[in-house]
Motif scaffolding. Structure first.
Motif, PDB file in Angstrom:
ATOM      1  N   UNK A 242     -10.883 -66.332 -29.106  1.00 50.34           N
ATOM      2  CA  UNK A 242     -11.434 -66.886 -28.164  1.00 50.34           C
ATOM      3  C   UNK A 242     -12.690 -65.899 -27.699  1.00 50.34           C
ATOM      4  N   UNK A 243     -12.261 -64.852 -27.499  1.00 45.87           N
ATOM      5  CA  UNK A 243     -13.203 -63.761 -26.810  1.00 45.87           C
ATOM      6  C   UNK A 243     -13.294 -62.401 -27.771  1.00 45.87           C
ATOM      7  N   UNK A 244     -14.539 -62.346 -28.524  1.00 42.77           N
ATOM      8  CA  UNK A 244     -14.295 -61.237 -29.732  1.00 42.77           C
ATOM      9  C   UNK A 244     -14.606 -60.065 -29.016  1.00 42.77           C
ATOM     10  N   UNK A 245     -15.206 -59.824 -27.986  1.00 49.60           N
ATOM     11  CA  UNK A 245     -15.497 -58.612 -27.431  1.00 49.60           C
ATOM     12  C   UNK A 245     -14.256 -58.296 -26.656  1.00 49.60           C
ATOM     13  N   UNK A 246     -13.606 -59.259 -25.975  1.00 49.83           N
ATOM     14  CA  UNK A 246     -12.075 -58.564 -25.496  1.00 49.83           C
ATOM     15  C   UNK A 246     -11.250 -58.409 -26.523  1.00 49.83           C
ATOM     16  N   UNK A 247     -11.129 -58.924 -27.579  1.00 40.32           N
ATOM     17  CA  UNK A 247     -10.220 -58.692 -28.672  1.00 40.32           C
ATOM     18  C   UNK A 247     -10.413 -57.520 -29.373  1.00 40.32           C
ATOM     19  N   UNK A 248     -11.769 -57.059 -29.434  1.00 43.12           N
ATOM     20  CA  UNK A 248     -12.093 -55.916 -29.895  1.00 43.12           C
ATOM     21  C   UNK A 248     -11.605 -54.773 -29.010  1.00 43.12           C
ATOM     22  N   UNK A 249     -11.778 -54.762 -27.887  1.00 48.33           N
ATOM     23  CA  UNK A 249     -11.335 -53.653 -26.840  1.00 48.33           C
ATOM     24  C   UNK A 249      -9.578 -53.812 -27.203  1.00 48.33           C
TER      25      UNK A 249
ATOM     26  N   UNK B  23      -6.341 -72.009 -26.583  1.00 47.89           N
ATOM     27  CA  UNK B  23      -5.721 -70.931 -26.628  1.00 47.89           C
ATOM     28  C   UNK B  23      -4.699 -70.770 -27.755  1.00 47.89           C
ATOM     29  N   UNK B  24      -4.627 -69.633 -28.189  1.00 49.18           N
ATOM     30  CA  UNK B  24      -3.667 -69.161 -29.404  1.00 49.18           C
ATOM     31  C   UNK B  24      -2.012 -69.570 -28.904  1.00 49.18           C
ATOM     32  N   UNK B  25      -1.147 -70.121 -29.382  1.00 45.76           N
ATOM     33  CA  UNK B  25       0.186 -70.059 -29.130  1.00 45.76           C
ATOM     34  C   UNK B  25       0.870 -69.935 -30.387  1.00 45.76           C
TER      35      UNK B  25
ATOM     36  N   UNK C  42       3.975 -69.684 -30.515  1.00 53.55           N
ATOM     37  CA  UNK C  42       5.311 -70.261 -30.548  1.00 53.55           C
ATOM     38  C   UNK C  42       5.152 -71.744 -31.266  1.00 53.55           C
ATOM     39  N   UNK C  43       3.588 -72.046 -31.445  1.00 49.33           N
ATOM     40  CA  UNK C  43       3.581 -73.161 -32.631  1.00 49.33           C
ATOM     41  C   UNK C  43       3.379 -72.708 -33.900  1.00 49.33           C
ATOM     42  N   UNK C  44       3.377 -73.819 -34.776  1.00 51.24           N
ATOM     43  CA  UNK C  44       3.449 -73.614 -36.264  1.00 51.24           C
ATOM     44  C   UNK C  44       2.039 -72.562 -36.541  1.00 51.24           C
ATOM     45  N   UNK C  45       2.342 -71.634 -37.437  1.00 54.73           N
ATOM     46  CA  UNK C  45       1.589 -70.593 -37.759  1.00 54.73           C
ATOM     47  C   UNK C  45       2.091 -69.327 -37.589  1.00 54.73           C
ATOM     48  N   UNK C  46       1.095 -68.199 -37.630  1.00 57.55           N
ATOM     49  CA  UNK C  46       1.610 -66.748 -37.667  1.00 57.55           C
ATOM     50  C   UNK C  46       2.321 -66.562 -36.070  1.00 57.55           C
ATOM     51  N   UNK C  47       3.551 -66.132 -36.068  1.00 53.92           N
ATOM     52  CA  UNK C  47       4.186 -65.611 -35.090  1.00 53.92           C
ATOM     53  C   UNK C  47       3.669 -64.278 -34.435  1.00 53.92           C
ATOM     54  N   UNK C  48       3.900 -63.295 -35.146  1.00 54.31           N
ATOM     55  CA  UNK C  48       3.340 -61.995 -34.832  1.00 54.31           C
ATOM     56  C   UNK C  48       2.892 -61.167 -36.046  1.00 54.31           C
ATOM     57  N   UNK C  49       2.289 -60.015 -35.730  1.00 53.68           N
ATOM     58  CA  UNK C  49       2.069 -59.063 -36.671  1.00 53.68           C
ATOM     59  C   UNK C  49       2.892 -57.876 -36.455  1.00 53.68           C
ATOM     60  N   UNK C  50       3.514 -57.075 -37.125  1.00 58.16           N
ATOM     61  CA  UNK C  50       4.149 -56.152 -37.058  1.00 58.16           C
ATOM     62  C   UNK C  50       3.615 -54.827 -37.761  1.00 58.16           C
ATOM     63  N   UNK C  51       3.430 -53.700 -36.837  1.00 56.88           N
ATOM     64  CA  UNK C  51       2.778 -52.604 -37.407  1.00 56.88           C
ATOM     65  C   UNK C  51       3.604 -51.602 -37.232  1.00 56.88           C
ATOM     66  N   UNK C  52       3.431 -50.185 -38.033  1.00 57.18           N
ATOM     67  CA  UNK C  52       4.323 -49.469 -37.826  1.00 57.18           C
ATOM     68  C   UNK C  52       3.904 -47.886 -37.300  1.00 57.18           C
TER      69      UNK C  52
ATOM     70  N   UNK D 159      -4.765 -62.847 -25.142  1.00 61.86           N
ATOM     71  CA  UNK D 159      -4.916 -64.100 -25.625  1.00 61.86           C
ATOM     72  C   UNK D 159      -3.702 -64.794 -26.272  1.00 61.86           C
ATOM     73  N   UNK D 160      -2.646 -64.062 -26.074  1.00 65.99           N
ATOM     74  CA  UNK D 160      -1.053 -64.649 -26.598  1.00 65.99           C
ATOM     75  C   UNK D 160      -0.791 -64.036 -27.897  1.00 65.99           C
ATOM     76  N   UNK D 161      -1.432 -63.190 -28.615  1.00 60.74           N
ATOM     77  CA  UNK D 161      -1.091 -62.530 -29.851  1.00 60.74           C
ATOM     78  C   UNK D 161      -0.036 -61.428 -29.663  1.00 60.74           C
TER      79      UNK D 161
END
Length: 128
Positions: A13-20, A60-62, A64-74, A118-120
């Motif tokens: 929703x907010x590209x500048x906030x997401x970039x930060x 808003x991203x949710x 818990x709804x169908x779609x990607x739940x989370x991303x895992x990084x190492x 944003x709920x990611x």
């Protein structure tokens, strides 16, 4: 062996906030800026791109709804995992399952679970 994932596109929703928020986290775990404020690349070549779609509906991203739940990084060290945990709140992330850190995923799994404004959700996993 080629990398398993070529890239991820996250519509936000907010590209500048997401970039930060994403920029800080990805930088901490070893990704580098590819396009300032838009994409980051991992040393293996995988990249993540954030943008606001011109056709996007304000919703808003949710996770818990169908779609990607989370991303895992190492990450490679427990010290780095602990530092990301300590600094995450100042960068727009809040910890999930804090009472069970670092074993919220099970006794043999060392990870930090974060959610951004944003709920990611991102799971930061200590690599074996």
């Amino acid at each position: 062996m080629p990398r398993a994932i070529h890239h991820w596109d996250l519509w936000v929703n907010d590209a500048a906030l997401a970039a930060d928020e994403w920029g800080w986290l990805l930088g901490e775990v070893g990704w580098e800026i590819d396009l300032p404020g838009q994409s980051w690349v991992h040393p293996d070549g995988t990249y993540l791109f954030v943008e606001r779609s011109p056709d996007q509906v304000d919703e808003l991203h949710d996770r818990l709804r169908p779609g990607v739940n989370h991303l895992a990084l190492t990450v490679g060290t427990r010290e780095l995992l602990d530092r990301v945990r300590a600094e995450s709140t100042a960068h727009g992330w809040h910890e999930l399952y804090a009472a069970r850190y670092p074993h919220a995923g099970g006794d043999d799994h060392v990870a930090l679970y974060l959610e951004n404004s944003e709920g990611f959700e991102v799971e930061v996993v200590l690599a074996p």
